[in-house]
Design a protein around this motif. Structure first.
Motif, PDB file in Angstrom:
ATOM      1  N   THR A   1      63.534 -34.590 -84.641  1.00 53.99           N
ATOM      2  CA  THR A   1      64.373 -35.713 -84.999  1.00 53.99           C
ATOM      3  C   THR A   1      65.660 -36.062 -84.025  1.00 53.99           C
ATOM      4  N   ASP A   2      66.208 -36.912 -84.113  1.00 54.77           N
ATOM      5  CA  ASP A   2      67.601 -37.365 -83.254  1.00 54.77           C
ATOM      6  C   ASP A   2      68.774 -36.920 -84.069  1.00 54.77           C
ATOM      7  N   ASN A   3      69.695 -37.228 -83.401  1.00 52.27           N
ATOM      8  CA  ASN A   3      71.113 -36.797 -83.794  1.00 52.27           C
ATOM      9  C   ASN A   3      71.744 -37.607 -84.948  1.00 52.27           C
ATOM     10  N   LYS A   4      71.069 -38.558 -85.269  1.00 51.58           N
ATOM     11  CA  LYS A   4      71.493 -39.589 -86.348  1.00 51.58           C
ATOM     12  C   LYS A   4      71.137 -38.880 -87.850  1.00 51.58           C
ATOM     13  N   VAL A   5      70.429 -37.963 -87.778  1.00 49.69           N
ATOM     14  CA  VAL A   5      69.867 -37.490 -89.088  1.00 49.69           C
ATOM     15  C   VAL A   5      71.080 -36.270 -89.550  1.00 49.69           C
ATOM     16  N   PRO A   6      71.469 -36.570 -90.778  1.00 47.05           N
ATOM     17  CA  PRO A   6      72.617 -35.567 -91.217  1.00 47.05           C
ATOM     18  C   PRO A   6      72.099 -34.210 -91.125  1.00 47.05           C
ATOM     19  N   ILE A   7      73.275 -33.519 -91.084  1.00 49.04           N
ATOM     20  CA  ILE A   7      72.671 -31.740 -90.640  1.00 49.04           C
ATOM     21  C   ILE A   7      72.486 -31.159 -92.288  1.00 49.04           C
ATOM     22  N   ASN A   8      72.867 -31.927 -93.188  1.00 56.56           N
ATOM     23  CA  ASN A   8      72.387 -31.490 -94.353  1.00 56.56           C
ATOM     24  C   ASN A   8      70.910 -31.601 -94.727  1.00 56.56           C
ATOM     25  N   THR A   9      70.196 -32.815 -94.050  1.00 61.75           N
ATOM     26  CA  THR A   9      68.735 -33.101 -93.921  1.00 61.75           C
ATOM     27  C   THR A   9      68.157 -31.889 -93.229  1.00 61.75           C
ATOM     28  N   ILE A  10      68.565 -31.490 -92.228  1.00 58.44           N
ATOM     29  CA  ILE A  10      68.174 -30.272 -91.438  1.00 58.44           C
ATOM     30  C   ILE A  10      68.033 -29.073 -92.017  1.00 58.44           C
ATOM     31  N   ARG A  11      69.107 -28.735 -92.750  1.00 62.01           N
ATOM     32  CA  ARG A  11      69.167 -27.729 -93.692  1.00 62.01           C
ATOM     33  C   ARG A  11      68.261 -27.570 -94.710  1.00 62.01           C
ATOM     34  N   GLU A  12      67.944 -28.792 -95.304  1.00 60.51           N
ATOM     35  CA  GLU A  12      67.151 -28.932 -96.339  1.00 60.51           C
ATOM     36  C   GLU A  12      65.622 -28.603 -95.916  1.00 60.51           C
ATOM     37  N   LEU A  13      65.272 -29.121 -94.608  1.00 59.53           N
ATOM     38  CA  LEU A  13      64.080 -28.835 -94.212  1.00 59.53           C
ATOM     39  C   LEU A  13      63.741 -27.283 -93.747  1.00 59.53           C
ATOM     40  N   ASN A  14      65.104 -26.816 -92.968  1.00 58.52           N
ATOM     41  CA  ASN A  14      64.679 -25.378 -92.968  1.00 58.52           C
ATOM     42  C   ASN A  14      64.607 -24.468 -94.268  1.00 58.52           C
ATOM     43  N   ASN A  15      65.128 -24.980 -95.101  1.00 62.40           N
ATOM     44  CA  ASN A  15      65.087 -24.099 -96.517  1.00 62.40           C
ATOM     45  C   ASN A  15      63.890 -24.369 -97.017  1.00 62.40           C
ATOM     46  N   LEU A  16      63.032 -25.416 -96.585  1.00 61.70           N
ATOM     47  CA  LEU A  16      61.648 -25.646 -97.105  1.00 61.70           C
ATOM     48  C   LEU A  16      60.562 -24.843 -96.295  1.00 61.70           C
ATOM     49  N   GLY A  17      61.253 -24.339 -95.217  1.00 57.27           N
ATOM     50  CA  GLY A  17      60.151 -23.311 -94.301  1.00 57.27           C
ATOM     51  C   GLY A  17      59.715 -24.274 -93.035  1.00 57.27           C
ATOM     52  N   VAL A  18      60.573 -25.462 -93.053  1.00 57.72           N
ATOM     53  CA  VAL A  18      59.895 -26.536 -91.869  1.00 57.72           C
ATOM     54  C   VAL A  18      61.161 -26.276 -90.695  1.00 57.72           C
ATOM     55  N   THR A  19      60.972 -26.050 -89.657  1.00 60.72           N
ATOM     56  CA  THR A  19      61.857 -25.827 -88.648  1.00 60.72           C
ATOM     57  C   THR A  19      62.146 -27.233 -88.086  1.00 60.72           C
ATOM     58  N   GLY A  20      63.591 -27.921 -88.682  1.00 62.22           N
ATOM     59  CA  GLY A  20      64.170 -28.874 -88.069  1.00 62.22           C
ATOM     60  C   GLY A  20      64.830 -28.810 -86.780  1.00 62.22           C
ATOM     61  N   ILE A  21      64.434 -29.697 -85.866  1.00 59.71           N
ATOM     62  CA  ILE A  21      65.026 -29.609 -84.608  1.00 59.71           C
ATOM     63  C   ILE A  21      65.548 -30.947 -84.251  1.00 59.71           C
ATOM     64  N   VAL A  22      66.680 -30.959 -83.644  1.00 52.72           N
ATOM     65  CA  VAL A  22      67.268 -32.304 -83.310  1.00 52.72           C
ATOM     66  C   VAL A  22      67.408 -32.193 -81.699  1.00 52.72           C
ATOM     67  N   GLY A  23      66.580 -33.463 -81.294  1.00 51.97           N
ATOM     68  CA  GLY A  23      66.640 -33.629 -79.877  1.00 51.97           C
ATOM     69  C   GLY A  23      67.809 -34.169 -79.240  1.00 51.97           C
ATOM     70  N   GLU A  24      67.971 -33.810 -77.942  1.00 55.62           N
ATOM     71  CA  GLU A  24      69.319 -34.246 -77.115  1.00 55.62           C
ATOM     72  C   GLU A  24      69.295 -35.141 -76.187  1.00 55.62           C
ATOM     73  N   LYS A  25      70.555 -35.877 -75.888  1.00 49.66           N
ATOM     74  CA  LYS A  25      70.680 -36.946 -75.046  1.00 49.66           C
ATOM     75  C   LYS A  25      70.477 -36.334 -73.756  1.00 49.66           C
ATOM     76  N   SER A  26      69.691 -37.143 -72.842  1.00 49.59           N
ATOM     77  CA  SER A  26      69.474 -36.839 -71.444  1.00 49.59           C
ATOM     78  C   SER A  26      70.671 -37.250 -70.722  1.00 49.59           C
ATOM     79  N   ASP A  27      71.174 -36.334 -69.649  1.00 54.33           N
ATOM     80  CA  ASP A  27      72.365 -36.785 -68.986  1.00 54.33           C
ATOM     81  C   ASP A  27      72.044 -38.220 -67.957  1.00 54.33           C
TER      82      ASP A  27
END
Length: 267
Positions: free
Chosen positions: A241-267
């Protein structure tokens, strides 16, 4: 009511008289039942279901269990409009997703705008790509080291993809290392969902033959629920996903066994 523009008249000319009549009927009444049409036209229910499938692929109605309904405003958004929406976030997601593609992989890509963007990041790699997206196929057509397998079926114009029973039957014979796909909604209770049944069925078939699932979803997809359920969130191995998704959502994904990954802005 049905808009009989010249473009629509031309589209209807490709259908037989029964299919054209069905299109007029569903627009007038709002909904139709397979059993009723089978009796009215004196054909089998399977014939009516095939009619519905063909008409839905052209965006003329939506199939439901036991029948079909008129296309309402909330239907599949054409690719040019989808591609313009949240473009910065989709670029981030596409670039990050491409980093998980390795030489020798057999990957599948759906007909989403995010995977279409992703094509520019996988060029130059040695791959086999299975897809029902005409856009993805065209983007990769000149890549000598990428073998593209375009799944056949009916043309769904809004997404420029091929759908239907043909596509589903072909898919079942393949093996996929990694499937990259998007959706309309991601909800922790409802799961991953899609607005268009034909797209959902093709994606479900690809999910069933893939070893690793990469769900690509920007912030706007979270909390959304759509008509057709694809899978549980926990079925995905990675959710990019992108960096507008709250960190708590990423943590919840990880707790469920799904690897949550945040894309990065290109330079």
């Amino acid at each position: 009511m049905f808009d009989y523009t010249e473009n629509m008249k031309e589209k209807l000319s490709f259908f037989n008289e029964r299919q054209q009549k069905i299109t007029e009927m569903v627009d007038k009444s709002g909904s139709l039942r397979v059993a009723d049409l089978s009796k009215q036209f004196n054909v089998s229910e399977e014939t009516i279901r095939r009619d519905f499938e063909k008409l839905e692929a052209q965006g003329l109605l939506n199939r439901i269990h036991g029948g079909a309904v008129r296309i309402e405003q909330k239907s599949e958004i054409p690719i040019p409009k989808r591609r313009a929406k949240n473009i910065e976030e989709k670029e981030m997601i596409a670039a990050k997703a491409a980093s998980y593609v390795e030489d020798g992989d057999i990957i599948a890509m759906d007909a989403s705008t995010t995977t279409l963007i992703m094509t520019k990041y996988i060029k130059g790699k040695s791959l086999t790509v299975i897809t029902n997206s005409i856009g993805v196929s065209l983007e990769l057509a000149q890549e000598s080291d990428i073998r593209v397998i375009l799944i056949g079926g009916y043309l769904a114009e809004s997404s420029m993809s091929l759908v239907g029973n043909f596509a589903e039957r072909v898919i079942q014979d393949y093996h996929v290392d990694k499937f990259f796909f998007s959706c309309l909604g991601v909800d922790f209770k409802r799961g991953v969902s899609e607005i268009h049944e034909d797209q959902a069925l093709v994606k479900k078939q690809l999910i069933s033959i893939s070893e690793k699932l990469f769900l690509l979803a920007d912030y706007s997809k979270f909390g959304e629920k759509s008509l057709f359920r694809l899978c549980d969130i926990t079925d995905a191995d990675y959710l990019i996903t992108d960096n507008k998704v709250p960190i708590n959502t990423i943590r919840e994904l990880n707790n469920l066994g799904v690897t949550g990954i945040v894309g990065e802005k290109s330079d």
